[in-house]
Design an enzyme around this catalytic site. Sequence first.
Site, PDB file in Angstrom:
ATOM      1  N   GLY A  15       0.783  -1.233   0.000  1.00 48.84           N
ATOM      2  CA  GLY A  15       0.000   0.000   0.000  1.00 48.84           C
ATOM      3  C   GLY A  15       0.810   1.277   0.000  1.00 48.84           C
ATOM      4  O   GLY A  15       1.972   1.298   0.429  1.00 48.84           O
ATOM      5  N   ASN A  60      -1.548   7.301   1.376  1.00 50.68           N
ATOM      6  CA  ASN A  60      -2.586   8.341   1.340  1.00 50.68           C
ATOM      7  C   ASN A  60      -3.984   7.841   1.718  1.00 50.68           C
ATOM      8  O   ASN A  60      -4.784   8.593   2.268  1.00 50.68           O
ATOM      9  CB  ASN A  60      -2.585   9.055  -0.010  1.00 50.68           C
ATOM     10  CG  ASN A  60      -2.796   8.135  -1.176  1.00 50.68           C
ATOM     11  OD1 ASN A  60      -2.651   6.915  -1.053  1.00 50.68           O
ATOM     12  ND2 ASN A  60      -3.139   8.689  -2.313  1.00 50.68           N
ATOM     13  N   LYS A 115       1.114  -5.508   3.052  1.00 51.48           N
ATOM     14  CA  LYS A 115       2.143  -4.658   3.682  1.00 51.48           C
ATOM     15  C   LYS A 115       1.727  -3.204   3.506  1.00 51.48           C
ATOM     16  O   LYS A 115       1.762  -2.670   2.402  1.00 51.48           O
ATOM     17  CB  LYS A 115       3.517  -4.865   3.051  1.00 51.48           C
ATOM     18  CG  LYS A 115       4.603  -4.143   3.868  1.00 51.48           C
ATOM     19  CD  LYS A 115       5.875  -3.867   3.104  1.00 51.48           C
ATOM     20  CE  LYS A 115       5.838  -2.627   2.269  1.00 51.48           C
ATOM     21  NZ  LYS A 115       5.689  -1.350   3.004  1.00 51.48           N
ATOM     22  N   GLU A 125      -1.256   0.079  -9.427  1.00 52.98           N
ATOM     23  CA  GLU A 125      -1.984   1.351  -9.295  1.00 52.98           C
ATOM     24  C   GLU A 125      -0.948   2.408  -8.977  1.00 52.98           C
ATOM     25  O   GLU A 125      -0.511   2.526  -7.827  1.00 52.98           O
ATOM     26  CB  GLU A 125      -3.018   1.254  -8.158  1.00 52.98           C
ATOM     27  CG  GLU A 125      -4.197   0.362  -8.461  1.00 52.98           C
ATOM     28  CD  GLU A 125      -5.116   0.938  -9.517  1.00 52.98           C
ATOM     29  OE1 GLU A 125      -4.955   2.120  -9.895  1.00 52.98           O
ATOM     30  OE2 GLU A 125      -5.998   0.218  -9.978  1.00 52.98           O
ATOM     31  N   GLU A 178       4.950  14.291 -11.285  1.00 52.16           N
ATOM     32  CA  GLU A 178       3.973  14.167 -10.198  1.00 52.16           C
ATOM     33  C   GLU A 178       4.555  14.801  -8.940  1.00 52.16           C
ATOM     34  O   GLU A 178       5.672  14.469  -8.543  1.00 52.16           O
ATOM     35  CB  GLU A 178       3.643  12.694  -9.925  1.00 52.16           C
ATOM     36  CG  GLU A 178       2.595  12.543  -8.840  1.00 52.16           C
ATOM     37  CD  GLU A 178       2.302  11.096  -8.472  1.00 52.16           C
ATOM     38  OE1 GLU A 178       3.246  10.330  -8.253  1.00 52.16           O
ATOM     39  OE2 GLU A 178       1.103  10.752  -8.395  1.00 52.16           O
ATOM     40  N   GLY A 198      -0.199   2.453 -14.794  1.00 55.05           N
ATOM     41  CA  GLY A 198      -0.577   1.184 -14.201  1.00 55.05           C
ATOM     42  C   GLY A 198      -1.043   0.104 -15.152  1.00 55.05           C
ATOM     43  O   GLY A 198      -1.156   0.294 -16.363  1.00 55.05           O
ATOM     44  N   GLU A 231      -8.828  -1.899 -10.397  1.00 58.30           N
ATOM     45  CA  GLU A 231      -9.411  -2.227  -9.097  1.00 58.30           C
ATOM     46  C   GLU A 231     -10.894  -1.891  -9.145  1.00 58.30           C
ATOM     47  O   GLU A 231     -11.374  -1.183 -10.028  1.00 58.30           O
ATOM     48  CB  GLU A 231      -8.710  -1.428  -7.985  1.00 58.30           C
ATOM     49  CG  GLU A 231      -7.264  -1.846  -7.833  1.00 58.30           C
ATOM     50  CD  GLU A 231      -6.617  -1.458  -6.509  1.00 58.30           C
ATOM     51  OE1 GLU A 231      -6.558  -0.265  -6.212  1.00 58.30           O
ATOM     52  OE2 GLU A 231      -6.165  -2.378  -5.794  1.00 58.30           O
TER      53      GLU A 231
HETATM   54  P1  NAD Z   1       6.040   4.431  -2.916  1.00 62.01           P
HETATM   55  O1  NAD Z   1       6.154   3.944  -4.307  1.00 62.01           O
HETATM   56  O2  NAD Z   1       7.187   5.123  -2.303  1.00 62.01           O
HETATM   57  O3  NAD Z   1       5.685   3.212  -1.936  1.00 62.01           O
HETATM   58  C1  NAD Z   1       4.549   2.411  -2.131  1.00 62.01           C
HETATM   59  C2  NAD Z   1       4.719   1.113  -1.364  1.00 62.01           C
HETATM   60  O4  NAD Z   1       5.706   0.310  -1.996  1.00 62.01           O
HETATM   61  C3  NAD Z   1       5.179   1.275   0.082  1.00 62.01           C
HETATM   62  O5  NAD Z   1       4.461   0.357   0.886  1.00 62.01           O
HETATM   63  C4  NAD Z   1       6.650   0.925   0.015  1.00 62.01           C
HETATM   64  O6  NAD Z   1       7.169   0.429   1.231  1.00 62.01           O
HETATM   65  C5  NAD Z   1       6.631  -0.160  -1.041  1.00 62.01           C
HETATM   66  N1  NAD Z   1       7.916  -0.373  -1.731  1.00 62.01           N
HETATM   67  C6  NAD Z   1       8.905   0.514  -1.984  1.00 62.01           C
HETATM   68  N2  NAD Z   1       9.895  -0.076  -2.673  1.00 62.01           N
HETATM   69  C7  NAD Z   1       9.529  -1.366  -2.871  1.00 62.01           C
HETATM   70  C8  NAD Z   1      10.137  -2.475  -3.537  1.00 62.01           C
HETATM   71  N3  NAD Z   1      11.326  -2.381  -4.143  1.00 62.01           N
HETATM   72  N4  NAD Z   1       9.473  -3.651  -3.560  1.00 62.01           N
HETATM   73  C9  NAD Z   1       8.267  -3.765  -2.982  1.00 62.01           C
HETATM   74  N5  NAD Z   1       7.644  -2.749  -2.333  1.00 62.01           N
HETATM   75  C10 NAD Z   1       8.271  -1.563  -2.280  1.00 62.01           C
HETATM   76  O7  NAD Z   1       4.731   5.345  -2.899  1.00 62.01           O
HETATM   77  P2  NAD Z   1       4.151   6.235  -1.706  1.00 62.01           P
HETATM   78  O8  NAD Z   1       5.046   7.433  -1.527  1.00 62.01           O
HETATM   79  O9  NAD Z   1       3.847   5.380  -0.535  1.00 62.01           O
HETATM   80  O10 NAD Z   1       2.757   6.700  -2.322  1.00 62.01           O
HETATM   81  C11 NAD Z   1       2.638   7.755  -3.221  1.00 62.01           C
HETATM   82  C12 NAD Z   1       2.540   7.245  -4.649  1.00 62.01           C
HETATM   83  O11 NAD Z   1       1.482   6.312  -4.759  1.00 62.01           O
HETATM   84  C13 NAD Z   1       2.230   8.348  -5.633  1.00 62.01           C
HETATM   85  O12 NAD Z   1       2.994   8.172  -6.800  1.00 62.01           O
HETATM   86  C14 NAD Z   1       0.762   8.123  -5.937  1.00 62.01           C
HETATM   87  O13 NAD Z   1       0.332   8.613  -7.172  1.00 62.01           O
HETATM   88  C15 NAD Z   1       0.641   6.640  -5.857  1.00 62.01           C
HETATM   89  N6  NAD Z   1      -0.743   6.231  -5.588  1.00 62.01           N
HETATM   90  C16 NAD Z   1      -1.453   5.605  -6.589  1.00 62.01           C
HETATM   91  C17 NAD Z   1      -2.783   5.242  -6.381  1.00 62.01           C
HETATM   92  C18 NAD Z   1      -3.585   4.563  -7.470  1.00 62.01           C
HETATM   93  O14 NAD Z   1      -4.596   3.945  -7.161  1.00 62.01           O
HETATM   94  N7  NAD Z   1      -3.193   4.644  -8.717  1.00 62.01           N
HETATM   95  C19 NAD Z   1      -3.380   5.501  -5.149  1.00 62.01           C
HETATM   96  C20 NAD Z   1      -2.628   6.127  -4.157  1.00 62.01           C
HETATM   97  C21 NAD Z   1      -1.311   6.485  -4.385  1.00 62.01           C
END
Ligand code: NAD
Length: 483
Positions: free
Chosen positions: A149, A152, A175, A249, A380, A453, A457
């Site tokens: 996840g 947000n 997670k 996503e 972004e 993506g 969902e």
């Molecule tokens: P992020 O990519 O930093 O982290 C997302 C998740 O991935 C976290 O749980 C993190 O611990 C995990 N992660 C990081 N590296 C990983 C790896 N190598 N392997 C497996 N898991 C790993 O994103 P964030 O800062 O938590 O969230 C913001 C981003 O999420 C923005 O880009 C936003 O647009 C996107 N988002 C997309 C949607 C959608 O439905 N499209 C919804 C909400 C947020």
Amino acid sequence: MQTQPKASHFIDGAYVEDDSGTPIDVIYPATGEKIATVYAATPAIVDRALDAARRAQGAWAAMSGTERGRILRRAADIMRDRNHDLSVLETYDTGKPYQETSVADATSGADALEYFGGMAATLTGEHIQLGEDWVYTRREPLGVCVGIGAWNYPTQIACWKGAPALACGNAVVFKPSETTPLSALKVAEILHEAGLPAGLYNVVQGMGEVGAALVTDARVDKVSLTGSVPTGRKVYAAAAEGMKHVTMELGGKSPMIVFEDANIENAVSGAILGNFYSSGQVCSNGTRVFVHKDIKEQFLNRLAARLDAAVIGDPMDPTTNFGPMVSEHQMKIALDYIAKGEAEGARLAYGGKAIDRPGFYMQPCVFADVTDDMVIAREEIFGPVMAVLDFEDETEVLARANATEFGLAAGVFTNNLTRAHRIAAGFEAGTCYINTYNDAPVEAPFGGVKASGVGRENSKAAIEHYSQLKSVYVRMGDLEAPF
Ligand code: NAD
């Protein structure tokens, strides 16, 4: 409120602690104070969660869809009954105002549990007649699904992934983001209270390494990530190595086009919902707002007047409608982009400054006179920073709207019926809005195209991403062979 969870992880139907993992402090964004500590999963914890999921999945898949669905619907009722407490916890975890969390987080999670709970009993294969012979298909679960996840919408994401996965007969290991680890544990607790057998919805905490360990494990059949595009690329590649199913996503830089015939108040409302809800931390936000040059000043004036009415303050106060950023780190990212926008020559038309008070508060920000090549129009930001760009011609603006690697969402405001549908058809985006913005009901598919993506969902479409078809060929007569 008690914000420290009973333990860091939820595995095999119970809370589990292992304080040998890296400590993760949970910070309340409105004050900067520590409100809880959890520990990242060690390899032993990851192993326990996957083992529990693998063991529990077969018996769950063997139950009827009606039985599985009843448990999910009971969990939805419990979530709604506890909406207040869950919303307060979500506000502590994310900093989002209670005014939002009380209507958009646990409630949206409950909608998913109810919707997929209702659908569980309707999942079937089909019968294909071939003369006297026939084929039937069985809709089967994938096995163990890993959900990862973003921070947000922690409760919503935990349910949007868990509900369809469980409805289809899978087991889940989820997670949460390390920034917001609290509410997924409550989702697990509620599901088990509703009667979910142990091992079917497990929560493990941790940073990217824990996510990576889950994605590469041979016991995992599917990975659903909500996160940024760079993380998506890594997770998709790792999942491909193991030939696992994926849903991605990811992020966006979505366009919103406001034509000269639009209802200006509605267009301003759309721009506010698509840029400043959750302090701008929404993946589908329409952060490139293309406004026809004839109405640009009027639009900017109304936008500024409406932003003056934002109530920025204590997120627990029910009148607050604009809270802090999730973290100091995320606020710094947004403020750095604002500095870049000014350096690039965009006109700072509203706000954009850090607010001098405890916690991670900044003003909503509007840039005018933005051009397509500016960094603030291309990347972004994931903060409350709106870029207003001018346009004159429909064909030109559609091409500019699509000139991005992203394709999550897009919106158009116009009173011209045919133009609205023409633009929606022309958008390169998975989710489009006409005279509205950022709705995400469980009944409709949600997801992106291009770098934003893979998969969808919500809605019936999600079932395709949490189940697979097996074809069974049946010969009614004798079988001929060449020798
Ligand atoms: P992020 O990519 O930093 O982290 C997302 C998740 O991935 C976290 O749980 C993190 O611990 C995990 N992660 C990081 N590296 C990983 C790896 N190598 N392997 C497996 N898991 C790993 O994103 P964030 O800062 O938590 O969230 C913001 C981003 O999420 C923005 O880009 C936003 O647009 C996107 N988002 C997309 C949607 C959608 O439905 N499209 C919804 C909400 C947020």
